[in-house]
Motif scaffolding. Structure first.
Motif, short mmCIF file in Angstrom:
data_model
loop_
_atom_site.label_atom_id
_atom_site.label_comp_id
_atom_site.label_asym_id
_atom_site.label_seq_id
_atom_site.Cartn_x
_atom_site.Cartn_y
_atom_site.Cartn_z
N ARG A 67 15.66 -12.21 35.27
CA ARG A 67 15.61 -12.03 33.82
C ARG A 67 16.93 -11.50 33.29
N ILE A 68 17.31 -12.01 32.14
CA ILE A 68 18.55 -11.59 31.49
C ILE A 68 18.17 -10.73 30.29
N PHE A 69 18.55 -9.47 30.32
CA PHE A 69 18.19 -8.56 29.24
C PHE A 69 19.37 -8.43 28.27
N PRO A 70 19.14 -8.75 26.99
CA PRO A 70 20.23 -8.60 26.02
C PRO A 70 20.54 -7.13 25.76
N ALA A 71 21.79 -6.87 25.37
CA ALA A 71 22.18 -5.49 25.05
C ALA A 71 21.53 -5.07 23.73
N LEU A 72 20.78 -3.99 23.76
CA LEU A 72 20.08 -3.50 22.57
C LEU A 72 20.56 -2.10 22.23
N ASN A 73 20.51 -1.79 20.97
CA ASN A 73 20.87 -0.44 20.54
C ASN A 73 19.84 0.55 21.07
N PRO A 74 20.27 1.76 21.40
CA PRO A 74 19.30 2.76 21.90
C PRO A 74 18.29 3.14 20.81
N GLN A 75 17.08 3.47 21.24
CA GLN A 75 16.04 3.91 20.32
C GLN A 75 15.99 5.44 20.31
N THR A 76 15.86 6.01 19.14
CA THR A 76 15.73 7.46 19.04
C THR A 76 14.47 7.80 18.27
N GLY A 77 13.73 8.76 18.76
CA GLY A 77 12.48 9.15 18.11
C GLY A 77 11.37 9.27 19.14
N LYS A 124 0.82 -1.20 0.00
CA LYS A 124 0.00 0.00 0.00
C LYS A 124 0.86 1.27 0.00
N TRP A 125 2.01 1.18 0.65
CA TRP A 125 2.83 2.39 0.82
C TRP A 125 4.02 2.49 -0.13
N LYS A 126 4.25 1.44 -0.94
CA LYS A 126 5.40 1.42 -1.86
C LYS A 126 6.73 1.49 -1.08
N SER A 127 6.82 0.60 -0.07
CA SER A 127 8.07 0.39 0.68
C SER A 127 8.62 1.64 1.35
N VAL A 128 7.79 2.30 2.13
CA VAL A 128 8.28 3.46 2.88
C VAL A 128 8.67 3.10 4.32
N ILE A 129 8.50 1.84 4.70
CA ILE A 129 8.80 1.42 6.07
C ILE A 129 10.31 1.25 6.27
N ASP A 130 10.79 1.72 7.41
CA ASP A 130 12.18 1.52 7.80
C ASP A 130 12.32 0.06 8.27
N VAL A 131 12.84 -0.79 7.38
CA VAL A 131 12.91 -2.22 7.67
C VAL A 131 13.85 -2.52 8.83
N THR A 132 14.90 -1.73 8.99
CA THR A 132 15.83 -1.95 10.10
C THR A 132 15.13 -1.77 11.44
N LEU A 133 14.36 -0.69 11.56
CA LEU A 133 13.59 -0.46 12.79
C LEU A 133 12.55 -1.55 12.98
N TRP A 134 11.87 -1.92 11.90
CA TRP A 134 10.85 -2.97 11.96
C TRP A 134 11.43 -4.26 12.50
N ASN A 135 12.52 -4.73 11.91
CA ASN A 135 13.12 -6.00 12.32
C ASN A 135 13.68 -5.94 13.74
N ASP A 136 14.24 -4.79 14.12
CA ASP A 136 14.77 -4.63 15.48
C ASP A 136 13.67 -4.83 16.52
N GLN A 137 12.52 -4.22 16.29
CA GLN A 137 11.43 -4.33 17.26
C GLN A 137 10.76 -5.69 17.22
N ILE A 138 10.60 -6.27 16.04
CA ILE A 138 9.97 -7.58 15.93
C ILE A 138 10.85 -8.67 16.53
N ASN A 139 12.14 -8.61 16.28
CA ASN A 139 13.06 -9.67 16.72
C ASN A 139 13.45 -9.56 18.19
#
Length: 667
Positions: free
Chosen positions: A178-188, A126-141
């Motif tokens: 709980r063991i929390f993995p090291a994640l990159n900081p989120q900006t926005g 619908k959007w012609k690939s305007v989604i930031d796939v890196t952000l998408w995969n980071d949050q999904i995974n």
């Protein structure tokens, strides 16, 4: 090979609940967890799972089928989330961790490929690939699911209950460490729904206003009615909002709070439409008014960019009512005050006029029917503005299961499965117009109308006794419910209903604990009203059932046998009847308890006789009610030394609850 007890859990449950803003959100979160746990159970081996029992679960069988299968599913029962978010099993293996990892991988595989990727593909189309796939995969995974599991070797010579307790203790320790993995900081900008992750589109804009505009142009306009104006969601919340439509072809099938609040009016309208005393001409005229209002509401909805239709509870589908006899519009359209918003006054003016005409026609026909048959009156009152949220939970289930053998554990698991998949749907969705948001095993959550609250609570308890207890006395069931305005924040109502359940479970009297119900009324103004009681009490050779007594009060108010003025007069005497203050010492409280209890009996009898109809007095119905209220006072008060020092609060709450329901709630 050794035997192992295992526990596997998918979360975070509380995060999903807190993020629910709409009924659709809560159902979608519950369905998601049930669906994913089915994948885990299948990968682990369902024959190794003791709880939940899924061998006869249609939900489990359907969850394993391809997504194309769901496009042809129309039965609402198939969409009831009935598998809990955890499982307990026993496996014979040299490496139980391998099977648990396999279950975990199955969950992530389904989450990513079946759900997330399908939603992303639809969005990109619908959007012609305007989604930031890196952000998408980071949050999904890495920022979506939390999967925990433990295993413990079990020698069959070891007591089963002790081993089960130790396995549960291991899971408790695992949660605490709980063991929390090291994640990159989120900006926005944070997601406007959950606030835990960055919203999609944040990297493309510099201000919050521009982010709202980006969502409006790229999301809201593409997915009509799926997102509110001003919303901007993270990847996880976006998937939860869209996957029901994209993957399971279930778009907006969950009734809103306004629809559930006003559903009693629709149910009563169906009784009038099919009433045998109406002439063909009267039925035709009523149907004409109904059609006119529906058409005007749809026309106005298009102009206002509102949904033209709305989902109704499955109850009406079970009755096989003709579509033209139903008002498949949002409940808001039945409430005159809703039309007063400045954007609706002109565009929805014709709809409001046709609603008034429909209600006038209904009022006239009800009066005619009741005049012809006064012994069997019907009611079609103004659409209520309040609804109820019910939750229930088995009492001391951990302790009960810890006392079971493996065979007993499997049998109770099967009975709980039957209760969740057969008994609860019958009570909530077949016998009345309610809606199940989630019900797995001994716990769940459902929406019902205000009028159906007390009958639904009674029916759930009766089903529990027949299906789960099966002649035993444990485990018992406790339930909590909140009554709230249809515009009240849903996530706050969720918090309140779980607190109310805990209030029910805190009840101790007559050497009993829990095994109780509690109801809280969340008024739009004034303090909340809270009451609770056990399901029944044995008193002097008879059984006192508080919910039955409250229904008798409701019938008396609605049948105009009793004026609610007696309740106002009782409240005027509150200084004398009220519970003792906390500052008093125990002997003073106990003396007050004895005096106030007897005084309450006297005043109830006097005031009820003053405000009851003469016909009801002569029939003996009033005397029977008075004796039942006095018996209720006795059992709620307790027996020394177990005095209930909040006796008046509980009694007052029950009496006000019956009147509140009888008048259709507040305004």
């Amino acid at each position: 090979m050794a035997k192992y007890m295992v526990l596997f859990q998918i979360g975070p449950v509380q995060e999903f609940i807190r993020a629910a803003r709409k009924t659709q959100d809560y159902w979608a979160s519950s369905f998601l967890l049930s669906y994913l746990n089915c994948q885990a159970i299948y990968a682990f081996g369902k024959h190794n799972v003791v709880f939940p029992q899924v061998t006869s679960s249609s939900f489990f069988d359907n969850a394993l089928k391809s997504t194309s299968f769901w496009k042809g599913v129309s039965d609402s029962a198939a969409y009831i989330p009935s598998v809990p978010n955890r499982f307990f099993g026993i496996i014979e293996s040299d490496n139980p961790e391998k099977q648990l990892k396999k279950a975990k991988e199955a969950v992530y595989e389904s989450w990513k490929k079946n759900l997330s990727e399908n939603v992303l593909k639809t969005i990109n189309n619908k959007w012609k690939s305007v989604i930031d796939v890196t952000l998408w995969n980071d949050q999904i995974n890495d920022r979506a699911l939390e999967i925990l599991y433990v295993w413990r070797e079990w020698d069959e010579g070891e007591d089963y209950g002790a081993a089960y307790r130790a396995t549960e203790a291991l899971m408790g320790a695992r949660k605490a460490s709980r063991i929390f993995p090291a994640l990159n900081p989120q900006t926005g900008y944070a997601c406007s729904l959950c606030g835990l992750r960055v919203a999609l589109g944040s990297s493309l804009v510099k201000t919050r206003e521009k982010l709202r505009n980006w969502w409006q142009a790229n999301i809201r306009e593409k997915f009509t009615y799926r997102f509110r104006e001003g919303e901007y969601l993270c990847t996880v919340c976006t998937v939860k909002r869209l996957y029901p439509e994209v993957v399971f072809s279930r778009a907006g099938d969950v009734p809103s709070t306004s629809t559930m609040a006003t559903i009693t009016w629709q149910k009563e309208l169906q009784g009038l439409l099919t009433h045998p005393s109406l002439t063909q001409e009267e039925m035709k005229n009523l149907q004409k008014c109904l059609n006119q209002f529906r058409n005007e509401a749809k026309t106005a909805a298009r102009q206002l960019s509102e949904p033209e239709t709305a989902s109704l509870p499955p109850y009406f589908a079970h009755l096989k009512i003709k579509t033209d006899q139903l008002l498949e519009v949002e409940g808001d359209w039945l409430i005159p005050s809703w039309y007063q918003h400045r954007e609706r006054r002109e565009k929805a003016k014709a709809a409001l006029e046709s609603l008034k005409k429909l209600k006038e026609t209904v009022t006239g026909l009800v009066a005619k029917v009741n005049k012809a048959a006064p012994s069997a009156p019907i009611r079609v009152n103004e659409p209520p503005l309040y609804l109820a949220l019910i939750t229930a939970d088995g009492d001391n289930m951990g302790a009960y299961l810890a006392s079971c053998t493996q065979d007993e554990h499997q049998k109770i698991s099967q009975r709980l499965q039957t209760f969740a998949t057969e008994a609860v749907p019958e009570v909530i969705e077949h016998d009345r117009p309610g809606f199940i948001l989630y019900w797995g095993g001994d716990e769940g959550l459902a929406l019902v109308s205000l009028a159906d609250l007390l009958p639904a609570l009674r029916a759930l308890h009766e089903k529990w006794k027949r299906v789960v207890l099966n002649g035993q006395d444990k485990p018992t069931l406790s339930a909590g419910a909140v009554i709230f305005h249809h515009q009240y924040p849903l996530r706050q109502a969720m918090r309140e209903v779980f607190q109310t359940l805990e209030y029910a479970k805190s009840l101790r009297s007559y050497n009993r604990e829990k095994d109780a119900w509690a109801v809280k009324i969340l008024k739009r103004s004034g303090a909340p009203l809270l009451t609770r009681a056990h399901w029944h009490y044995d008193h002097e050779g008879t059984t006192v059932r508080p919910l039955e007594l409250l229904n008798k009060f409701i019938d008396a108010y609605q049948g105009e046998k009793l004026s609610p003025r007696w309740l106002a007069a009782l409240q005027a005497e509150e200084r004398v009847l009220d519970d003792p203050p906390d500052s008093w010492k125990k002997p003073e409280k106990e003396n007050w308890w004895d005096t106030a209890k007897d005084l309450f009996d006297h005043e109830v009898k006097r005031l009820l006789h003053r405000q009851a109809s003469e016909d009801w007095k002569r029939s003996g119905g009033l005397d029977q009610l008075v004796s039942q209220v006095q018996a209720l006072n006795q059992v709620i008060s307790g027996i020394p030394p177990q005095r209930n020092l909040v006796r008046y609060q509980d009694l007052k709450g029950m009496l006000h609850l019956s009147h509140y329901i009888a008048k259709g709630g507040g305004r």
